[in-house]
Design a protein around this motif. Structure first.
Motif, PDB file in Angstrom:
ATOM      1  N   GLU A   1       0.815  -1.218   0.000  1.00  0.00           N
ATOM      2  CA  GLU A   1       0.000   0.000   0.000  1.00  0.00           C
ATOM      3  C   GLU A   1       0.849   1.270   0.000  1.00  0.00           C
ATOM      4  OE1 GLU A   1      -3.277  -0.368  -0.219  1.00  0.00           O
ATOM      5  OE2 GLU A   1      -2.910  -2.541  -0.198  1.00  0.00           O
ATOM      6  N   TYR A   2       2.092   1.164   0.468  1.00  0.00           N
ATOM      7  CA  TYR A   2       2.919   2.352   0.616  1.00  0.00           C
ATOM      8  C   TYR A   2       3.319   2.898  -0.753  1.00  0.00           C
ATOM      9  CZ  TYR A   2       6.906   5.298   1.808  1.00  0.00           C
ATOM     10  OH  TYR A   2       7.788   6.348   1.911  1.00  0.00           O
ATOM     11  N   ARG A   3       3.177   4.206  -0.935  1.00  0.00           N
ATOM     12  CA  ARG A   3       3.394   4.845  -2.234  1.00  0.00           C
ATOM     13  C   ARG A   3       4.719   5.603  -2.323  1.00  0.00           C
ATOM     14  NH1 ARG A   3       0.648   1.526  -3.353  1.00  0.00           N
ATOM     15  NH2 ARG A   3      -1.529   1.526  -4.047  1.00  0.00           N
ATOM     16  N   GLY A   4       5.461   5.650  -1.251  1.00  0.00           N
ATOM     17  CA  GLY A   4       6.736   6.360  -1.283  1.00  0.00           C
ATOM     18  C   GLY A   4       7.870   5.474  -1.767  1.00  0.00           C
ATOM     19  N   LYS A   5       9.097   5.914  -1.530  1.00  0.00           N
ATOM     20  CA  LYS A   5      10.290   5.207  -1.965  1.00  0.00           C
ATOM     21  C   LYS A   5      10.685   4.153  -0.940  1.00  0.00           C
ATOM     22  CE  LYS A   5      14.150   4.603  -4.366  1.00  0.00           C
ATOM     23  NZ  LYS A   5      14.157   4.064  -5.748  1.00  0.00           N
ATOM     24  N   ILE A   6      10.882   2.918  -1.405  1.00  0.00           N
ATOM     25  CA  ILE A   6      11.398   1.845  -0.552  1.00  0.00           C
ATOM     26  C   ILE A   6      12.874   1.633  -0.878  1.00  0.00           C
ATOM     27  CG2 ILE A   6      11.367  -0.647  -0.122  1.00  0.00           C
ATOM     28  CD1 ILE A   6       9.124   0.643   1.300  1.00  0.00           C
ATOM     29  N   GLN A   7      13.698   1.632   0.151  1.00  0.00           N
ATOM     30  CA  GLN A   7      15.114   1.327  -0.014  1.00  0.00           C
ATOM     31  C   GLN A   7      15.467   0.103   0.828  1.00  0.00           C
ATOM     32  OE1 GLN A   7      17.202   2.686  -2.153  1.00  0.00           O
ATOM     33  NE2 GLN A   7      17.507   4.881  -1.848  1.00  0.00           N
ATOM     34  N   ARG A   8      16.288  -0.751   0.278  1.00  0.00           N
ATOM     35  CA  ARG A   8      16.842  -1.880   1.013  1.00  0.00           C
ATOM     36  C   ARG A   8      18.368  -1.778   0.974  1.00  0.00           C
ATOM     37  NH1 ARG A   8      12.278  -4.104  -1.557  1.00  0.00           N
ATOM     38  NH2 ARG A   8      10.918  -5.302  -0.134  1.00  0.00           N
TER      39      ARG A   8
ATOM     40  N   THR B   1      18.065  14.516   0.155  1.00  0.00           N
ATOM     41  CA  THR B   1      18.098  15.854   0.741  1.00  0.00           C
ATOM     42  C   THR B   1      16.695  16.360   1.063  1.00  0.00           C
ATOM     43  OG1 THR B   1      20.071  16.325  -0.571  1.00  0.00           O
ATOM     44  CG2 THR B   1      18.957  18.197   0.452  1.00  0.00           C
ATOM     45  N   GLY B   2      16.498  16.719   2.322  1.00  0.00           N
ATOM     46  CA  GLY B   2      15.227  17.295   2.740  1.00  0.00           C
ATOM     47  C   GLY B   2      14.070  16.317   2.822  1.00  0.00           C
ATOM     48  N   LYS B   3      14.322  15.038   2.730  1.00  0.00           N
ATOM     49  CA  LYS B   3      13.247  14.037   2.736  1.00  0.00           C
ATOM     50  C   LYS B   3      12.908  13.605   4.167  1.00  0.00           C
ATOM     51  CE  LYS B   3      12.752  13.437  -1.782  1.00  0.00           C
ATOM     52  NZ  LYS B   3      13.772  14.318  -2.356  1.00  0.00           N
ATOM     53  N   ARG B   4      11.664  13.146   4.312  1.00  0.00           N
ATOM     54  CA  ARG B   4      11.207  12.541   5.565  1.00  0.00           C
ATOM     55  C   ARG B   4      11.439  11.038   5.444  1.00  0.00           C
ATOM     56  NH1 ARG B   4       5.313  14.852   4.689  1.00  0.00           N
ATOM     57  NH2 ARG B   4       5.995  14.070   2.644  1.00  0.00           N
ATOM     58  N   VAL B   5      12.280  10.494   6.332  1.00  0.00           N
ATOM     59  CA  VAL B   5      12.743   9.116   6.178  1.00  0.00           C
ATOM     60  C   VAL B   5      12.446   8.307   7.433  1.00  0.00           C
ATOM     61  CG1 VAL B   5      14.759   7.643   5.767  1.00  0.00           C
ATOM     62  CG2 VAL B   5      14.575   9.860   4.605  1.00  0.00           C
ATOM     63  N   GLY B   6      12.029   7.074   7.215  1.00  0.00           N
ATOM     64  CA  GLY B   6      11.895   6.103   8.293  1.00  0.00           C
ATOM     65  C   GLY B   6      12.799   4.918   8.012  1.00  0.00           C
TER      66      GLY B   6
ATOM     67  N   ASP C   1      15.329  15.730   6.154  1.00  0.00           N
ATOM     68  CA  ASP C   1      14.527  16.655   6.970  1.00  0.00           C
ATOM     69  C   ASP C   1      14.222  16.035   8.330  1.00  0.00           C
ATOM     70  OD1 ASP C   1      12.622  19.055   7.228  1.00  0.00           O
ATOM     71  OD2 ASP C   1      11.295  17.333   7.603  1.00  0.00           O
ATOM     72  N   SER C   2      13.832  14.763   8.313  1.00  0.00           N
ATOM     73  CA  SER C   2      13.540  14.054   9.558  1.00  0.00           C
ATOM     74  C   SER C   2      13.863  12.589   9.372  1.00  0.00           C
ATOM     75  CB  SER C   2      12.070  14.220   9.964  1.00  0.00           C
ATOM     76  OG  SER C   2      11.214  13.623   8.990  1.00  0.00           O
ATOM     77  N   LEU C   3      14.222  11.945  10.471  1.00  0.00           N
ATOM     78  CA  LEU C   3      14.576  10.530  10.431  1.00  0.00           C
ATOM     79  C   LEU C   3      13.985   9.840  11.649  1.00  0.00           C
ATOM     80  CD1 LEU C   3      16.152   8.149   9.209  1.00  0.00           C
ATOM     81  CD2 LEU C   3      18.148   8.906  10.513  1.00  0.00           C
ATOM     82  N   SER C   4      13.145   8.825  11.401  1.00  0.00           N
ATOM     83  CA  SER C   4      12.542   8.028  12.473  1.00  0.00           C
ATOM     84  C   SER C   4      13.136   6.623  12.412  1.00  0.00           C
ATOM     85  CB  SER C   4      11.025   7.956  12.312  1.00  0.00           C
ATOM     86  OG  SER C   4      10.445   9.237  12.363  1.00  0.00           O
TER      87      SER C   4
ATOM     88  N   ASP D   1       8.666  10.150   3.005  1.00  0.00           N
ATOM     89  CA  ASP D   1       8.978  10.128   1.578  1.00  0.00           C
ATOM     90  C   ASP D   1       9.716   8.845   1.217  1.00  0.00           C
ATOM     91  OD1 ASP D   1       8.129  12.914   1.018  1.00  0.00           O
ATOM     92  OD2 ASP D   1       9.800  13.405   2.367  1.00  0.00           O
ATOM     93  N   MET D   2      10.464   8.313   2.178  1.00  0.00           N
ATOM     94  CA  MET D   2      11.269   7.109   1.945  1.00  0.00           C
ATOM     95  C   MET D   2      11.306   6.264   3.205  1.00  0.00           C
ATOM     96  SD  MET D   2      15.301   6.815   0.830  1.00  0.00           S
ATOM     97  CE  MET D   2      16.037   6.735   2.466  1.00  0.00           C
TER      98      MET D   2
END
Length: 507
Positions: free
Chosen positions: A146-153, A164-169, A189-192, A333-334
């Motif tokens: 369901e997630y529509r943002g960027k997935i990184q592995r 740069t400037g992205k909201r990241v989990g 921008d933020s990192l969780s 965002d990612m």
């Protein structure tokens, strides 16, 4: 013959075969370059977690490491250079994935079924697929699709994506997360950081290695002596554990764990400002119950205003981000899935039909029913002509290169003896296998207690789903090396071509 995998183990096997005068071999590699995990992984902050001089082959020592803990790109280049130096590239078939292995008893050979439908036959097979077989694609959390943002592995990092400037989990706090977190914290921008289990993470100064030190490292025997001294110390700890009575081990390990946790709390007070975050980062388990990590920047990252530690369990992914059990939805965002690998010590890694040997023995079913076990960690009686470089109870406290070298030595020594005898069939004897497994299991009692009882509450790949510690060889490095290089040939059964063997039996 065929070697499966061109990572550190496959390169070691190829070099050992070449040195033994074996020229007729192929190395099958699913990727498009050598290096294994060091080719697949190129995420931000990637570097070795043991000193560089301990992370190399004994036959290809490198005095030019740029740092005490080499960056990932440098480690990848090292493997490429070694493969080129020893002439392995003509033997390698890239972009070739072995999906299953099937023993052909009538012809004493293996049929290797390839992705796309091809079949390759080989008299002898060396499985060098490594310790971390494949990344976990599914983190086991509902709603990923369901997630529509960027997935990184970590194993499939998109270097072109601008953080740069992205909201990241980032989900997970293992070795890759510990490296990625401080590497991207200042750019986003933020990192969780979503934590299920706090990780042991000690500071890791990583200075550049001066030219003068690099020159000193070229002194013949120096690197081997330094590395050997470390191995002696680690070997002593493992052998002490494997031989000490449980009545002594239990109170000693309880005391050591408690003292270590107390000391780590002191470290956290020095490095992490917020008391609640410090408390959440404090492990409630021993420092060797789960893979410890080392990174100076990881703990310091939580002092940044744009970094948060999330300990509420993840409920699900959403179209915009992640919802946790406390009902809060965070928008990203990612999202980085640092959720680990399928590991060689897990029975679930070996799916039914993956390897089928003599009399229909299915390796996946066998491990599920009988537990993970192999003679000297490399061979099973019902898998003739086949050796595994990273098998049950194989890690003996050294860097990966040191122990895949000695398991490769084992395979090449057995193959060499078969060639000398004109044998087309080589299988470890059942009695030799059983005696080895009994001995290694008995020596593993203390480690098993530590992982499966004292620290049973912590998820760790050092303890598998069967409650066993098949990751670690409790008898230590030097005994393992002797076992691989000096095993008696009488522990193996050798036989000639099927027709000749049958004629002899009938005469």
């Amino acid at each position: 013959m065929a070697v499966i995998g061109a990572g550190p183990g496959g390169i070691a096997a190829g070099v050992k075969l070449t040195k033994a005068g074996v020229a007729d071999f192929v190395i099958l590699e699913r990727a498009d370059e050598v290096g294994g995990s060091w080719h697949e992984n190129h995420y931000p902050g990637l570097e070795v977690d043991i000193p560089s001089i301990a992370y190399q082959y004994s036959f290809a020592r490198n005095s030019r490491w740029s740092r005490l803990f080499a960056p990932g790109a440098e480690v990848k280049r090292y493997h490429i250079e070694v493969a080129r130096r020893f002439g392995l590239y003509p033997h390698i078939r890239f972009n070739t994935t072995v999906v299953s292995e099937e023993w052909d008893e009538a012809n004493h050979r293996w049929n290797l079924h390839l992705a796309g439908g091809g079949v390759l036959t080989a008299r002898f097979v060396v499985s060098a697929v490594g310790a971390f077989i494949s990344p976990r694609q599914d983190p086991g959390i509902p709603g990923l699709a369901e997630y529509r943002g960027k997935i990184q592995r970590p194993s499939e990092w998109d270097d072109d994506y601008d953080l740069t400037g992205k909201r990241v989990g980032i989900i997970g706090t293992g070795a890759s997360s510990v490296q990625i977190t401080p590497s991207i914290a200042a750019r986003v921008d933020s990192l969780s950081v979503f934590q299920r289990t706090p990780v042991w993470c000690i500071p890791k100064p990583n200075p550049k290695i001066p030219d003068a030190v690099q020159a000193l490292l070229r002194t013949p025997g120096l690197q081997a002596a330094v590395h050997g001294a470390v191995l002696v110390a680690v070997d002593g700890v493992l052998r002490t554990l494997s031989n000490a009575p449980l009545g002594l081990v239990r109170p000693t390990m309880r005391t050591l764990d408690a003292a270590a946790i107390l000391g780590y709390r002191g470290l956290l007070r020095l490095m992490v400002e917020d008391p609640e975050t410090r408390a959440a980062l404090t492990p409630n388990y021993g420092p060797i119950a789960k893979r410890p990590t080392a990174n100076t920047g990881y703990l310091l990252s939580f002092n940044r205003d744009n970094v948060e530690l999330v300990t509420s369990p993840i409920e699900c992914f959403t179209a915009q981000g992640i919802r946790t059990a406390d009902g809060r939805e965070r928008v990203f965002d990612m999202i980085v899935l640092a959720t680990g690998y399928h590991v060689f010590s897990d029975p679930e890694t070996y799916t039914p039909g993956m390897v089928v040997g003599r009399d229909g023995l299915d390796l996946g079913k066998y491990f599920a029913e009988h537990g993970l076990q192999m003679y000297e960690s490399v061979a099973l009686p019902s898998l003739p002509n086949r050796w595994t470089l990273v098998g049950p109870y194989s890690w003996s406290g050294s860097g990966w290169h040191a122990f895949v070298e000695m398991t490769a030595d084992h395979a090449v020594r057995a193959i060499g003896e078969a060639r000398r005898r004109g044998a087309t069939f080589v299988a470890v004897r059942q009695d030799a296998h059983d005696a080895f497994h009994r001995r290694i299991y008995e020596h593993g009692a203390a480690i098993r207690w530590y992982l499966a009882e004292l620290n049973a509450h912590v998820p760790t790949y050092y303890r598998n789903s069967q409650g066993d510690s098949t990751y670690i060889r409790p008898t230590g490095f030097f005994q393992a090396r002797r076992g691989h290089r000096r095993f008696p040939f009488s522990d193996y059964e050798f036989a000639g071509p099927p027709l000749i063997s049958a004629a002899r039996q009938g005469s």
